[in-house]
Design a protein around this motif. Structure first.
Motif, short mmCIF file in Angstrom:
data_model
loop_
_atom_site.label_atom_id
_atom_site.label_comp_id
_atom_site.label_asym_id
_atom_site.label_seq_id
_atom_site.Cartn_x
_atom_site.Cartn_y
_atom_site.Cartn_z
N GLN A 103 0.81 -1.21 0.00
CA GLN A 103 0.00 0.00 0.00
C GLN A 103 0.85 1.27 0.00
O GLN A 103 0.44 2.29 -0.54
N ALA A 104 2.02 1.19 0.64
CA ALA A 104 2.87 2.39 0.66
C ALA A 104 3.87 2.36 -0.48
O ALA A 104 4.56 3.34 -0.74
N GLY A 105 4.00 1.22 -1.19
CA GLY A 105 5.01 1.08 -2.24
C GLY A 105 4.39 0.89 -3.61
O GLY A 105 3.74 1.79 -4.13
N PRO A 106 4.57 -0.32 -4.17
CA PRO A 106 4.14 -0.55 -5.57
C PRO A 106 2.64 -0.33 -5.79
O PRO A 106 2.23 0.04 -6.89
N GLY A 107 1.83 -0.52 -4.75
CA GLY A 107 0.39 -0.42 -4.94
C GLY A 107 -0.19 0.93 -4.58
O GLY A 107 -1.40 1.09 -4.46
N GLN A 108 0.69 1.94 -4.41
CA GLN A 108 0.24 3.25 -3.97
C GLN A 108 -0.84 3.85 -4.86
O GLN A 108 -1.75 4.52 -4.40
N GLU A 109 -0.74 3.59 -6.16
CA GLU A 109 -1.67 4.18 -7.12
C GLU A 109 -2.78 3.20 -7.50
O GLU A 109 -3.52 3.46 -8.45
N ALA A 110 -2.87 2.09 -6.77
CA ALA A 110 -3.79 1.02 -7.19
C ALA A 110 -5.25 1.46 -7.16
O ALA A 110 -6.09 0.84 -7.78
N TYR A 111 -5.56 2.53 -6.41
CA TYR A 111 -6.94 3.00 -6.39
C TYR A 111 -7.28 3.79 -7.65
O TYR A 111 -8.44 4.04 -7.94
N LEU A 112 -6.24 4.17 -8.40
CA LEU A 112 -6.43 4.98 -9.61
C LEU A 112 -6.33 4.17 -10.88
O LEU A 112 -7.09 4.34 -11.82
N THR A 113 -5.34 3.30 -10.94
CA THR A 113 -5.08 2.56 -12.18
C THR A 113 -4.94 1.07 -11.91
O THR A 113 -4.57 0.67 -10.80
N ALA A 114 -5.22 0.27 -12.93
CA ALA A 114 -5.16 -1.18 -12.79
C ALA A 114 -3.74 -1.72 -13.03
O ALA A 114 -3.52 -2.91 -12.88
N VAL A 115 -2.80 -0.84 -13.39
CA VAL A 115 -1.48 -1.35 -13.80
C VAL A 115 -0.75 -2.08 -12.67
O VAL A 115 -0.37 -3.25 -12.84
N PRO A 116 -0.55 -1.44 -11.49
CA PRO A 116 0.20 -2.17 -10.46
C PRO A 116 -0.50 -3.46 -10.03
O PRO A 116 0.17 -4.49 -9.83
N GLY A 117 -1.82 -3.42 -9.91
CA GLY A 117 -2.55 -4.61 -9.49
C GLY A 117 -2.43 -5.74 -10.49
O GLY A 117 -2.27 -6.90 -10.12
N THR A 118 -2.54 -5.40 -11.78
CA THR A 118 -2.42 -6.42 -12.81
C THR A 118 -1.06 -7.09 -12.74
O THR A 118 -0.95 -8.33 -12.75
N LEU A 119 -0.01 -6.26 -12.62
CA LEU A 119 1.34 -6.83 -12.53
C LEU A 119 1.48 -7.67 -11.27
O LEU A 119 2.01 -8.79 -11.30
N GLY A 120 1.00 -7.14 -10.15
CA GLY A 120 1.12 -7.86 -8.88
C GLY A 120 0.42 -9.20 -8.94
O GLY A 120 0.96 -10.22 -8.49
N LEU A 121 -0.78 -9.21 -9.51
CA LEU A 121 -1.55 -10.46 -9.63
C LEU A 121 -0.79 -11.47 -10.48
O LEU A 121 -0.64 -12.64 -10.10
N LEU A 122 -0.30 -11.01 -11.64
CA LEU A 122 0.42 -11.93 -12.53
C LEU A 122 1.70 -12.44 -11.88
O LEU A 122 2.06 -13.61 -12.02
N VAL A 123 2.39 -11.55 -11.15
CA VAL A 123 3.63 -11.97 -10.50
C VAL A 123 3.34 -13.05 -9.45
O VAL A 123 4.05 -14.06 -9.36
N MET A 124 2.28 -12.86 -8.66
CA MET A 124 1.97 -13.86 -7.62
C MET A 124 1.60 -15.20 -8.25
O MET A 124 2.00 -16.26 -7.76
N ILE A 125 0.83 -15.18 -9.35
CA ILE A 125 0.48 -16.44 -10.03
C ILE A 125 1.75 -17.08 -10.59
O ILE A 125 1.95 -18.29 -10.49
N ALA A 126 2.65 -16.24 -11.14
CA ALA A 126 3.88 -16.77 -11.72
C ALA A 126 4.76 -17.39 -10.64
O ALA A 126 5.34 -18.46 -10.84
N ILE A 127 4.84 -16.75 -9.47
CA ILE A 127 5.68 -17.30 -8.40
C ILE A 127 5.15 -18.68 -7.98
O ILE A 127 5.90 -19.65 -7.89
N ALA A 128 3.83 -18.75 -7.76
CA ALA A 128 3.25 -20.04 -7.35
C ALA A 128 3.52 -21.10 -8.42
O ALA A 128 3.88 -22.24 -8.11
N THR A 129 3.36 -20.72 -9.70
CA THR A 129 3.53 -21.68 -10.79
C THR A 129 4.97 -22.16 -10.90
O THR A 129 5.23 -23.36 -11.04
#
Lengths: 435, 151
Positions: free
Chosen positions: A269-295
């Motif tokens: 919330q204080a770092g990469p996701g700071q702008e997540a309330y405005l744009t979908a970019v950080p969330g999309t990347l974060g979601l894909l990164v978490m799926i990629a790590i698990a995979t």
């Protein structure tokens, strides 16, 4: 924008210090594996061959076209009401039941319902009801024979779209967004269903596939001979057939709960996701990164298992994919059960006046407020630890039973996956609790 | 209290009796699930007081001063606040937000809304009597200000 106040449990609510809880959880998984190696030397699970048939009356009622038809009609009607409320009901998320109905009552309520009753969404799926009507007009599905080659990949894509909406899109709580999503999703599913035939929904509808996977853990299921049976949940999951895309489905589920955890941390919330309330970019990347790590962790461990045991590595991820179902269930319970018990109250409160008309109060509950004291934060933290550890222990057990079917170096072959399971347990818990 | 919790949790984890662990590790947690809210909040408050010892001394009635949080929102930037603010259960919270544009403060969980005029200050005063973690946001833009943790 965030209507949902979920994830009340946190480090401060634990009965023990966080590090002790993490060690304990990791140790529980390790000790279960060691116990399995010593005590569970030959395969015991029988998959869809197992189970004691339910009484004839029960089978007759469940399989009756009347029961199914009535229930499908009721669920279809409720769905249409939710879509209508989403599109033309009160514009504010606080007064409109549709975001709560979709994200909490359906998406989260599906978890306990499926764990108790089995694949219940396939039984009541409103898309199947609509499909049955439309298919009479359109005739034979042109691409029915190609459906088996797709496996579960359509469901993996549909689930990814849904979790992106649920966790990433900034406007996700807006009733109109929910309404437009439901309409587009329904149309896309029906078109695909008419193209590939009625079998599509079991491979492409996110909600049905999710319910069917979790429903494998239910004590009720259908045996290979078609009988409704009561059986061990372990046999139920063991009976899940290996198909293309199954690993991808489970990875989307596990990765998305991982992202849900990440997005609630102070780091995000204080770092990469700071702008997540405005744009979908950080969330999309974060979601894909978490799926990629698990995979990467899971596929890497199972490939290595293939190398260690001298089996074809490429088939190994699919061979153990079923063992991830209880883990996905554990994460889902840990992340969302408080949401169902707390924010889920909103659906029933707002259902008393779905279109926000003056003076309407159908059930006399419209003036109620959500009771956030219904579950204490500590109870939530305890359920979170319990669900995650139990999910991983069951996962290790299921994988072990399958591994000993090919006894050659079966124990050594499991080591990479056990290490990953312990990492998932500890990592998943720290994401949840250290926020 | 911490010692007894620990002895209950570890053996349970080792024995993999997790449902027993979740339900039985803390006598306080068994009751609130089904109990009406007064009983639940008192049970939760006794549970919470065991974690940070300081909270145990807080009287149930709100203290006249309480926790004062002052935030400024100007040119799209928030200043004066940490991402997490912890307060003990029963604390009076005074939240003042000054904004250069028309905004609204929304306290989730407590479901409070207060308008801020452009160039002015909105003030929310409430007693933190619901345990848990709740987002506080600027409602118009949908931006989280901080997370209030009541324990």
């Amino acid at each position: 924008m965030i209507v949902l106040a979920h994830g009340v449990g946190s480090r401060a609510d634990l009965p023990v210090p966080l590090t002790l809880a993490l060690y304990g959880a990791g140790l529980a998984v390790l000790v279960s594996f060691l116990a399995l190696v010593l005590l569970w030397r030959t395969p015991r699970l029988r998959g869809d061959a197992a189970g004691r048939p339910l009484p004839g009356v029960v089978q007759a009622v469940v399989d009756s076209p009347v029961t199914k038809g009535v229930l499908r009609a009721v669920v279809l009607l409720l769905t249409l009401v939710v879509v209508a409320v989403a599109l033309v009901g009160p514009p504010s998320p606080n007064d409109n039941l549709s975001p709560f109905a979709l994200y909490v009552t359906l998406w989260v309520g599906l978890i306990p319902a499926s764990l108790l009753l089995g694949s219940f969404w396939a039984y009541v799926n409103p898309l199947r009801a609509l499909h049955a009507g439309l298919a009479k007009l359109t005739g034979e599905a042109p691409a029915e024979r190609r459906l088996p080659s797709l496996g579960y990949w359509p469901a993996a894509v549909a689930l990814l779209v849904f979790v992106w909406l649920e966790l990433v899109l900034p406007g996700r709580a807006e009733p109109r967004t929910v309404g437009i999503f439901l309409v587009l999703y329904g149309v896309a599913q029906l078109v695909a269903g008419l193209w590939f035939g009625a079998g599509w929904y079991a491979r492409g509808d996110a909600f049905e596939v999710y319910s069917t996977l979790l429903g494998r853990m239910s004590p009720f299921g259908r045996r290979a001979d078609g009988q409704l049976v009561v059986r061990s949940p372990l046999d139920g999951i063991d009976g899940l057939r290996q198909e293309r895309g199954l690993t991808a489905v489970v990875m989307v589920l596990i990765g998305s709960t991982g992202f849900d955890g990440l997005s609630r941390t102070q780091y995000w919330q204080a770092g990469p996701g700071q702008e997540a309330y405005l744009t979908a970019v950080p969330g999309t990347l974060g979601l894909l990164v978490m799926i990629a790590i698990a995979t990467v962790l899971y596929v890497g461990a199972t490939l290595l298992a293939g190398v260690l045991t001298g089996q074809p590595p490429r088939t190994q991820p699919g061979r153990y994919a079923h063992s991830l179902v209880p883990i996905a269930a554990g994460y889902a319970i840990a992340h969302y059960f408080s949401l169902l018990l707390l924010d889920g109250q909103a659906t029933w409160i707002l259902a008393s006046n779905p279109f926000g008309r003056d003076g309407v109060d159908l059930f006399g509950t419209y003036s109620n407020a959500i009771d956030y004291t219904a579950v204490s934060p500590r109870a939530i933290a305890n359920v979170q630890i319990g669900a995650i550890v139990l999910g991983h222990v069951l996962g290790v057990l299921l994988a072990h039973d399958r591994a000993v079917r090919t006894p050659h170096r079966a124990t050594t072959g499991q080591l990479p996956l056990v290490v990953v399971m312990i990492a998932f347990t500890v990592g998943g818990l720290s994401l949840l609790l250290s926020s | 209290m911490p010692r007894s919790s620990r002895t209950l949790v570890l053996p349970a984890a080792l024995a993999v009796l997790l449902t027993g662990c979740s339900a039985g590790s803390d006598p306080d947690t068994a009751a609130p699930a089904a109990a009406p809210s007064p009983a639940a909040s008192s049970a939760a408050s006794s549970a919470a007081s065991s974690a940070p010892p300081a909270a145990a001394t807080t009287a149930p009635s709100p203290t006249p001063t309480g926790t004062v949080i002052e935030v400024t929102y100007a040119a799209g930037e928030l200043t004066g606040v940490e991402p997490r603010v912890e307060v003990p259960l029963g604390e009076q919270v005074v939240l003042r937000v000054t904004s250069d544009v028309v905004e609204e403060i929304h306290v989730h969980g407590y479901d409070l809304y207060v308008d801020i005029p452009a160039g002015g200050t909105g003030e929310v005063v409430f007693t933190a009597d619901i345990p848990g973690a709740y987002e506080i946001e600027l409602h118009e833009v949908g931006r989280p200000i901080f997370q209030l943790r009541v324990a």
